[in-house]
Design an enzyme around this catalytic site. Structure first.
Site, PDB file in Angstrom:
ATOM      1  N   GLU A  76      44.319 -27.378  10.587  1.00 20.64           N
ATOM      2  CA  GLU A  76      44.415 -27.930   9.228  1.00 20.64           C
ATOM      3  C   GLU A  76      45.486 -29.000   9.245  1.00 20.64           C
ATOM      4  O   GLU A  76      46.585 -28.763   9.751  1.00 20.64           O
ATOM      5  CB  GLU A  76      44.799 -26.817   8.254  1.00 20.64           C
ATOM      6  CG  GLU A  76      44.041 -26.808   6.953  1.00 20.64           C
ATOM      7  CD  GLU A  76      44.532 -27.743   5.851  1.00 20.64           C
ATOM      8  OE1 GLU A  76      45.321 -28.670   6.146  1.00 20.64           O
ATOM      9  OE2 GLU A  76      44.108 -27.555   4.705  1.00 20.64           O
ATOM     10  N   ALA A  92      47.380 -30.107   7.015  1.00 21.28           N
ATOM     11  CA  ALA A  92      48.589 -29.790   6.253  1.00 21.28           C
ATOM     12  C   ALA A  92      49.470 -28.769   6.972  1.00 21.28           C
ATOM     13  O   ALA A  92      50.573 -28.486   6.529  1.00 21.28           O
ATOM     14  CB  ALA A  92      48.218 -29.265   4.870  1.00 21.28           C
ATOM     15  N   SER A  93      48.977 -28.224   8.072  1.00 23.81           N
ATOM     16  CA  SER A  93      49.648 -27.117   8.761  1.00 23.81           C
ATOM     17  C   SER A  93      50.675 -27.612   9.775  1.00 23.81           C
ATOM     18  O   SER A  93      50.340 -28.315  10.733  1.00 23.81           O
ATOM     19  CB  SER A  93      48.596 -26.247   9.460  1.00 23.81           C
ATOM     20  OG  SER A  93      49.168 -25.441  10.465  1.00 23.81           O
ATOM     21  N   THR A  94      51.914 -27.202   9.582  1.00 22.63           N
ATOM     22  CA  THR A  94      52.988 -27.590  10.492  1.00 22.63           C
ATOM     23  C   THR A  94      52.717 -27.112  11.920  1.00 22.63           C
ATOM     24  O   THR A  94      52.858 -27.866  12.882  1.00 22.63           O
ATOM     25  CB  THR A  94      54.330 -26.996  10.017  1.00 22.63           C
ATOM     26  OG1 THR A  94      54.160 -25.594   9.764  1.00 22.63           O
ATOM     27  CG2 THR A  94      54.820 -27.672   8.757  1.00 22.63           C
ATOM     28  N   SER A 145      49.912 -26.345  13.260  1.00 23.62           N
ATOM     29  CA  SER A 145      48.763 -27.028  13.854  1.00 23.62           C
ATOM     30  C   SER A 145      49.221 -28.306  14.560  1.00 23.62           C
ATOM     31  O   SER A 145      48.647 -28.696  15.582  1.00 23.62           O
ATOM     32  CB  SER A 145      47.722 -27.373  12.786  1.00 23.62           C
ATOM     33  OG  SER A 145      47.039 -26.229  12.333  1.00 23.62           O
TER      34      SER A 145
END
Length: 197
Positions: free
Chosen positions: A10, A12-14, A16
């Site tokens: 995702e 928005a996922s740090t 990731s």
């Protein structure tokens, strides 16, 4: 069929970001192919009754995560700038990632977006930022139009349905055969299993 690891991420996922920047090289060392699967966590979080990232809903968890990101990025030599706002709106980026996958450039595009977002603190909902990432990945600008096509919108919705069916609840997630691993700290474990298959 080549041995593979399925990488659900995702924008928005740090965490990731951390996985996206290392998974391809790590998989190559194991003789594995990476299947890049962008999706949106918003609907999954909403189904759990969350209106935002758990890192925003639980401040102590958020404070820990930001400090953890600073430590890990420093250790791995990755740039890190906390984006504002957080979480970022990754809808357009996710649609573009699906187009980039069709053009066999999803890996460089995904890394460019994560670098813009978490390496430079840029807003990845900004079309100009995404266009720069697109060019960085070596993709033709005219192909960006495909992200607005109805078929691309439907494809991203289908990604979310597939993520739910796979039992995903967060990102990054890795699927090896039927085995699910969650979090950047489980990437090596997922790769090790995939290498035995």
């Amino acid at each position: 069929m080549a041995r593979r690891i399925v990488f659900w991420f995702e924008f928005a996922s740090t965490y990731s970001y951390l996985s996206a920047m290392r998974i391809e090289e790590a998989a190559h060392r194991h003789g594995l192919t990476v299947v890049w699967e962008p999706f949106l966590l918003g609907p999954i979080f909403a189904a759990q009754g969350w209106t935002s990232s758990p890192f925003n809903l639980y401040p102590s968890k958020g404070r820990y995560m930001w400090r953890d990101m600073e430590r890990v990025c420093e250790m791995r030599g990755l740039p890190f700038v906390r984006p504002d706002p957080f979480p970022q709106n990754g809808l357009a980026a996710a649609r573009l990632a699906l187009v980039a996958r069709e053009l066999d450039h999803i890996a460089p595009f995904t890394r460019a977006v994560f670098t813009a977002e978490f390496g430079r603190g840029q807003d990845i909902s900004n079309p100009a930022v995404l266009a720069e990432c697109w060019e960085t990945a070596g993709l033709p600008l005219h192909a960006m139009e495909q992200a607005r096509a109805e078929e691309t919108k439907k494809a991203l919705f289908a990604q979310g349905e597939r993520a739910i069916q796979a039992g995903l609840f967060g990102a990054p997630s890795f699927v090896v055969s039927e085995e699910l691993f969650w979090g950047d700290d489980r990437l090596d474990q997922a790769l090790a299993l995939a290498a035995t298959l």
